[in-house]
Structure formats: structure tokens, C-alpha cells
Design a protein around this motif. Structure first.
Motif, PDB file in Angstrom:
ATOM      1  N   GLY A   1       0.845  -1.186   0.000  1.00  0.00           N
ATOM      2  CA  GLY A   1       0.000   0.000   0.000  1.00  0.00           C
ATOM      3  C   GLY A   1       0.878   1.233   0.000  1.00  0.00           C
ATOM      4  O   GLY A   1       2.115   1.139  -0.014  1.00  0.00           O
ATOM      5  N   PRO A   2       0.285   2.422   0.022  1.00  0.00           N
ATOM      6  CA  PRO A   2       1.054   3.657  -0.130  1.00  0.00           C
ATOM      7  C   PRO A   2       2.242   3.798   0.810  1.00  0.00           C
ATOM      8  O   PRO A   2       3.317   4.231   0.389  1.00  0.00           O
ATOM      9  CB  PRO A   2       0.006   4.740   0.126  1.00  0.00           C
ATOM     10  CG  PRO A   2      -1.276   4.121  -0.314  1.00  0.00           C
ATOM     11  CD  PRO A   2      -1.175   2.677   0.075  1.00  0.00           C
ATOM     12  N   HIS A   3       2.075   3.462   2.084  1.00  0.00           N
ATOM     13  CA  HIS A   3       3.160   3.644   3.050  1.00  0.00           C
ATOM     14  C   HIS A   3       4.393   2.831   2.655  1.00  0.00           C
ATOM     15  O   HIS A   3       5.500   3.373   2.554  1.00  0.00           O
ATOM     16  CB  HIS A   3       2.686   3.244   4.448  1.00  0.00           C
ATOM     17  CG  HIS A   3       3.755   3.314   5.490  1.00  0.00           C
ATOM     18  ND1 HIS A   3       4.211   4.504   6.020  1.00  0.00           N
ATOM     19  CD2 HIS A   3       4.478   2.328   6.108  1.00  0.00           C
ATOM     20  CE1 HIS A   3       5.150   4.264   6.914  1.00  0.00           C
ATOM     21  NE2 HIS A   3       5.339   2.954   6.985  1.00  0.00           N
ATOM     22  N   ASP A   4       4.224   1.542   2.438  1.00  0.00           N
ATOM     23  CA  ASP A   4       5.361   0.694   2.085  1.00  0.00           C
ATOM     24  C   ASP A   4       5.826   0.933   0.656  1.00  0.00           C
ATOM     25  O   ASP A   4       7.020   0.833   0.359  1.00  0.00           O
ATOM     26  CB  ASP A   4       4.989  -0.778   2.289  1.00  0.00           C
ATOM     27  CG  ASP A   4       4.813  -1.126   3.758  1.00  0.00           C
ATOM     28  OD1 ASP A   4       5.743  -0.886   4.546  1.00  0.00           O
ATOM     29  OD2 ASP A   4       3.739  -1.631   4.120  1.00  0.00           O
ATOM     30  N   ASP A   5       4.887   1.231  -0.244  1.00  0.00           N
ATOM     31  CA  ASP A   5       5.262   1.516  -1.630  1.00  0.00           C
ATOM     32  C   ASP A   5       6.148   2.754  -1.713  1.00  0.00           C
ATOM     33  O   ASP A   5       7.096   2.818  -2.503  1.00  0.00           O
ATOM     34  CB  ASP A   5       4.012   1.719  -2.482  1.00  0.00           C
ATOM     35  CG  ASP A   5       3.183   0.442  -2.632  1.00  0.00           C
ATOM     36  OD1 ASP A   5       3.559  -0.589  -2.058  1.00  0.00           O
ATOM     37  OD2 ASP A   5       2.157   0.489  -3.325  1.00  0.00           O
ATOM     38  N   GLU A   6       5.828   3.759  -0.889  1.00  0.00           N
ATOM     39  CA  GLU A   6       6.626   4.976  -0.876  1.00  0.00           C
ATOM     40  C   GLU A   6       8.039   4.691  -0.366  1.00  0.00           C
ATOM     41  O   GLU A   6       9.028   5.195  -0.921  1.00  0.00           O
ATOM     42  CB  GLU A   6       5.957   6.029   0.003  1.00  0.00           C
ATOM     43  CG  GLU A   6       6.664   7.376   0.019  1.00  0.00           C
ATOM     44  CD  GLU A   6       5.953   8.394   0.896  1.00  0.00           C
ATOM     45  OE1 GLU A   6       5.886   9.565   0.489  1.00  0.00           O
ATOM     46  OE2 GLU A   6       5.457   8.004   1.988  1.00  0.00           O
ATOM     47  N   LYS A   7       8.145   3.882   0.674  1.00  0.00           N
ATOM     48  CA  LYS A   7       9.459   3.539   1.198  1.00  0.00           C
ATOM     49  C   LYS A   7      10.303   2.814   0.160  1.00  0.00           C
ATOM     50  O   LYS A   7      11.534   2.973   0.112  1.00  0.00           O
ATOM     51  CB  LYS A   7       9.308   2.671   2.452  1.00  0.00           C
ATOM     52  CG  LYS A   7       8.937   3.444   3.716  1.00  0.00           C
ATOM     53  CD  LYS A   7       8.834   2.510   4.894  1.00  0.00           C
ATOM     54  CE  LYS A   7       8.742   3.300   6.190  1.00  0.00           C
ATOM     55  NZ  LYS A   7       9.978   4.024   6.503  1.00  0.00           N
TER      56      LYS A   7
ATOM     57  N   ARG B   1      -2.567   0.924  12.275  1.00  0.00           N
ATOM     58  CA  ARG B   1      -1.425   1.762  11.887  1.00  0.00           C
ATOM     59  C   ARG B   1      -1.390   1.977  10.382  1.00  0.00           C
ATOM     60  O   ARG B   1      -1.046   3.068   9.912  1.00  0.00           O
ATOM     61  CB  ARG B   1      -0.132   1.122  12.397  1.00  0.00           C
ATOM     62  CG  ARG B   1      -0.001   1.183  13.913  1.00  0.00           C
ATOM     63  CD  ARG B   1       1.108   0.291  14.441  1.00  0.00           C
ATOM     64  NE  ARG B   1       1.176   0.370  15.905  1.00  0.00           N
ATOM     65  CZ  ARG B   1       1.729  -0.548  16.673  1.00  0.00           C
ATOM     66  NH1 ARG B   1       2.268  -1.632  16.124  1.00  0.00           N
ATOM     67  NH2 ARG B   1       1.759  -0.404  17.985  1.00  0.00           N
ATOM     68  N   TYR B   2      -1.723   0.946   9.629  1.00  0.00           N
ATOM     69  CA  TYR B   2      -1.735   1.102   8.174  1.00  0.00           C
ATOM     70  C   TYR B   2      -2.815   2.084   7.727  1.00  0.00           C
ATOM     71  O   TYR B   2      -2.619   2.832   6.760  1.00  0.00           O
ATOM     72  CB  TYR B   2      -1.936  -0.248   7.489  1.00  0.00           C
ATOM     73  CG  TYR B   2      -0.643  -0.932   7.110  1.00  0.00           C
ATOM     74  CD1 TYR B   2       0.269  -0.320   6.259  1.00  0.00           C
ATOM     75  CD2 TYR B   2      -0.330  -2.202   7.600  1.00  0.00           C
ATOM     76  CE1 TYR B   2       1.454  -0.939   5.903  1.00  0.00           C
ATOM     77  CE2 TYR B   2       0.856  -2.832   7.255  1.00  0.00           C
ATOM     78  CZ  TYR B   2       1.747  -2.197   6.405  1.00  0.00           C
ATOM     79  OH  TYR B   2       2.927  -2.820   6.060  1.00  0.00           O
ATOM     80  N   HIS B   3      -3.950   2.095   8.396  1.00  0.00           N
ATOM     81  CA  HIS B   3      -5.013   3.035   8.028  1.00  0.00           C
ATOM     82  C   HIS B   3      -4.505   4.475   8.082  1.00  0.00           C
ATOM     83  O   HIS B   3      -4.804   5.291   7.207  1.00  0.00           O
ATOM     84  CB  HIS B   3      -6.220   2.869   8.957  1.00  0.00           C
ATOM     85  CG  HIS B   3      -7.242   1.903   8.446  1.00  0.00           C
ATOM     86  ND1 HIS B   3      -7.860   2.044   7.223  1.00  0.00           N
ATOM     87  CD2 HIS B   3      -7.777   0.794   9.011  1.00  0.00           C
ATOM     88  CE1 HIS B   3      -8.710   1.052   7.044  1.00  0.00           C
ATOM     89  NE2 HIS B   3      -8.687   0.274   8.111  1.00  0.00           N
TER      90      HIS B   3
ATOM     91  N   GLY C   1      -3.083   6.573   4.380  1.00  0.00           N
ATOM     92  CA  GLY C   1      -3.783   7.786   3.976  1.00  0.00           C
ATOM     93  C   GLY C   1      -2.844   8.961   3.806  1.00  0.00           C
ATOM     94  O   GLY C   1      -2.976   9.752   2.862  1.00  0.00           O
ATOM     95  N   GLU C   2      -1.872   9.074   4.712  1.00  0.00           N
ATOM     96  CA  GLU C   2      -0.916  10.179   4.630  1.00  0.00           C
ATOM     97  C   GLU C   2      -0.013  10.036   3.402  1.00  0.00           C
ATOM     98  O   GLU C   2       0.253  11.012   2.688  1.00  0.00           O
ATOM     99  CB  GLU C   2      -0.076  10.212   5.906  1.00  0.00           C
ATOM    100  CG  GLU C   2      -0.891  10.572   7.156  1.00  0.00           C
ATOM    101  CD  GLU C   2      -0.104  10.408   8.436  1.00  0.00           C
ATOM    102  OE1 GLU C   2       1.016   9.808   8.376  1.00  0.00           O
ATOM    103  OE2 GLU C   2      -0.572  10.864   9.492  1.00  0.00           O
ATOM    104  N   ALA C   3       0.450   8.815   3.131  1.00  0.00           N
ATOM    105  CA  ALA C   3       1.320   8.600   1.977  1.00  0.00           C
ATOM    106  C   ALA C   3       0.570   8.805   0.667  1.00  0.00           C
ATOM    107  O   ALA C   3       1.109   9.384  -0.286  1.00  0.00           O
ATOM    108  CB  ALA C   3       1.926   7.200   2.026  1.00  0.00           C
ATOM    109  N   LEU C   4      -0.683   8.345   0.603  1.00  0.00           N
ATOM    110  CA  LEU C   4      -1.461   8.513  -0.622  1.00  0.00           C
ATOM    111  C   LEU C   4      -1.656   9.993  -0.942  1.00  0.00           C
ATOM    112  O   LEU C   4      -1.599  10.401  -2.114  1.00  0.00           O
ATOM    113  CB  LEU C   4      -2.815   7.810  -0.493  1.00  0.00           C
ATOM    114  CG  LEU C   4      -3.694   7.846  -1.754  1.00  0.00           C
ATOM    115  CD1 LEU C   4      -3.007   7.122  -2.899  1.00  0.00           C
ATOM    116  CD2 LEU C   4      -5.062   7.230  -1.474  1.00  0.00           C
TER     117      LEU C   4
END
Length: 364
Positions: A220-226, A282-284, A288-291
């Protein structure tokens, strides 16, 4: 592999509650043994939310036992590779491991239900199936054939539909597309003409930039961004119909489990359940912040077309029926799971979708 009758554990009318007692901390004067375990995991430490949940398990166990029961977690490849966790725990190389059933579909395709299946259950539905619908007993029977006891110990929530170097608007656009996508999702994509590639996580971004693949999914966005995937491809699709949720498992060597005092067993079960709940929370927040950062950047956020979703759904259930026809173990889980899915979908169509269709569209 032994074939147990799973119908006793996953029947549609099963209402056996998987109760986890909240243990009392071990007192300093209790005559409890000192136990030191190692936990091999399928994840890098850079996957901070997943590894954070793992750390929570270890910390809770130590705190609740006054430091008498310790578990040291190891990142992927520090002991074994990501798909090596099952054998490492089964053979007693480590006492426990944290992983996904998706890594072991070649060993038993039914282990997909331990993680997620395309067009399956969202996180709340998955937990309902595991804890109240007979799912956990069925999954534990699958792992029992490897001398392992399992517990849900994390969930990513509903994932995203992947990064693409070009737009995908029709089913025909999938033909010959080189995509990194594992598990049953990959098998469904293959049915739709995708050239499915198996690429380890740490090589995904480079493969996408270099053109070895044209698309990939991760989490998802958080891990994809990393991982930097937003710098490797401009088009970000949703939803991840292949991962409406993703449960991770805590695997425990059965003989090691049997030597634990009952109090330690209850503490470990409770810690796993906490990790299962907290990871998705935590993923929720983080996703959202990364997206939002992606949206204000150069990323184009796009939905899969109804035609692609319909074709994928039809291919998924065709795959399930084909697998059930030749694999009795898969069939014994799939049939009651399918009935559970129908019931919970009907309920959530009324209570959740009815709410979401109005409320979610009324915000900026």
C-alpha cells in the motif's frame, strides 16, 4: 501430507468462539522457567509497520512474564529467506516465525485462505471468519501437517492495485503485460494474459525502472513509498482485488509450544491478537498520509475499469472451482468459506456499503 477432515472446523454453522484469555503478568516469585526463542520473519526492518507489530509481540511477551520469556525477531535473510520460514519453523531451526501463507501455495494452495484470496474478505470480515467462523481452526489444521501451530498476527488492510508504467483500460491491455504479482492474484492475472514474474521485494523498484517488468504490486502507499515505487511508475491503480486484506501468521514449532507453561501460551496468543489488531490500525493512518503525498505529486491515481474487475472476478472463481475439483483439502475449506462470504457480504451490503456510499462521498 496428511489430509484432515476440515469440515468439522469450517462448517457454515460453526459458532465456536476462538477465545483468547487476557493473562495476568507472571509474578516475580513465580516458579516459571526462563525461555529464550528466536523468530525468523519474511520482512525487512524497513517495513516498519509490519516489523513494529512483530516487535510488539516480543515486547508484550517479555513484559507480561517479567522477562522470563523472551523472543528475538530477525529480519528476512538474517536466518532464512522470506519463503524459508515454514521449513525453518517446521524443522525447529527457530521456535517461531512471522510470514504469509502466500509464500507456500506450492506446498498447499489452501494456505491462501490464511492470508487472503482475490475478491475475498476485507479485514473485519477476515477476522470474523478466523475468530468466529471456523477459519482459524481450518488454517491451524493446514499448518498442523507441518508440525506447526499458527495464530493471526497482523493485517495490512485492503491493499492498492499496483504501479503501472502505462495505462491499463481494457482486459486486452493486460495481454503480455510483464507484472510482478505473487499468490492467487498472480494466477488470476495469468488467466487474463499477464506475463507474471517472480521478483523478490528488494529488486522490485529496480526491475520496474529498468523495464524488466511493466507493473508491480506491493502492499500500500506507506510501504510503496518507502520502496520508491512512485518514482518508478506514474500510474497507481486501485483496488487490489487480489488482496482485500492480508493476514500474516505467527507460526510456532509445535514441540516448542507444548513445552511452554500454559501461562506463557496464553500470553503469546494475546500478543499475537494485539498485533493483528494494531497493524491494520497503523496502516489506516500511514497509508492515507502517503497517498495524499502521491496525489499532490506526479502520481496518477486510477481505478480499474468495471470490465477488468468483472473479468478478474470471473477468472478468480473459475480458478477456485478448478482447484476445488482436484484438491479435497482446498474444497473442504473453500465451500464453507464461500458460504460465509455470501452471508457477510449480504450483511455488509446493508450496513457498511449503505453508509459508505453516502458518507464517504460527502467529504472533500
Amino acid at each position: 501430507m496428511k489430509r484432515r477432515n476440515l469440515l468439522n472446523f469450517a462448517a457454515p454453522n460453526t459458532r465456536k468462539t476462538v477465545a483468547v484469555a487476557v493473562p495476568r503478568p507472571a509474578s516475580a516469585g513465580a516458579a516459571q522457567p526462563a525461555v529464550n526463542w528466536r523468530m525468523a520473519t519474511s520482512w525487512p526492518k524497513s517495513a516498519d509497520i509490519v516489523f513494529g507489530a512483530i516487535t510488539t509481540i516480543c515486547q508484550r511477551v517479555s513484559t507480561a512474564t517479567g522477562g522470563r520469556f523472551t523472543i528475538v525477531p530477525y529480519a528476512v535473510d538474517e536466518i532464512v529467506s522470506a519463503p524459508g520460514i515454514l521449513d525453518a519453523v517446521s524443522e525447529g531451526i527457530v521456535e517461531c516465525g512471522h510470514t504469509s501463507g502466500h509464500y507456500y501455495l506450492d506446498r498447499n494452495p489452501s494456505l491462501a485462505f490464511a492470508a487472503s484470496v482475490p475478491f475475498g474478505l476485507n479485514p473485519q470480515q477476515q477476522n470474523a471468519w478466523l475468530y468466529e467462523g471456523g477459519g482459524l481452526e481450518a488454517v491451524q489444521n493446514l499448518y498442523a501437517d507441518f508440525g506447526i501451530l499458527s495464530f493471526p498476527a497482523g493485517n495490512t488492510g485492503t491493499q492498492m492495485g499496483g504501479w503501472f508504467r502505462r495505462k491499463i483500460e481494457t482486459v486486452a491491455d493486460l495481454e503480455g503485460l510483464k507484472m510482478r504479482i505473487p499468490g492467487l492474484g498472480g494466477r488470476v492475472m495469468s488467466k487474463l494474459g499477464v506475463d507474471v514474474r517472480d521478483i523478490p521485494a528488494h529488486k522490485i523498484a529496480t526491475a520496474l525502472i529498468d523495464g524488466e517488468i511493466e507493473a508491480t504490486e506491493w502492499i500500500g502507499p506507506h510501504d510503496d513509498e518507502k520502496m520508491g515505487l512512485h518514482r518508478a511508475a506514474p500510474f497507481y491503480y486501485y483496488p487490489a482485488w487480489w488482496s482485500p486484506s492480508e493476514t500474516f501468521d505467527l507460526l510456532v514449532h509445535r514441540n516448542s509450544w507444548d513445552t511452554l507453561p500454559p501461562e506463557y501460551q496464553e500470553i503469546l496468543k494475546t500478543a499475537a491478537m494485539e498485533a493483528n489488531v494494531m497493524m491494520v490500525a497503523r496502516y489506516h493512518i500511514a497509508n492515507g498520509e502517503a497517498l495524499q503525498r502521491f496525489v499532490v505529486g506526479d502520481t496518477q491515481l486510477l481505478p480499474y475499469s468495471d470490465a477488468i474487475l468483472t473479468a478478474a472476478r470471473d477468472a478468480a472463481f473459475e480458478l477456485y472451482e478448478e482447484t476445488a475439483a482436484r484438491d479435497a483439502t482446498f474444497r473442504q475449506i473453500y465451500e464453507p468459506w464461500k458460504q460465509f462470504r455470501t452471508r457477510v457480504y449480504r450483511w455488509n451490503r446493508v450496513n457498511e456499503i449503505g453508509f459508505a456510499q453516502f458518507a464517504f462521498n460527502s467529504t472533500d
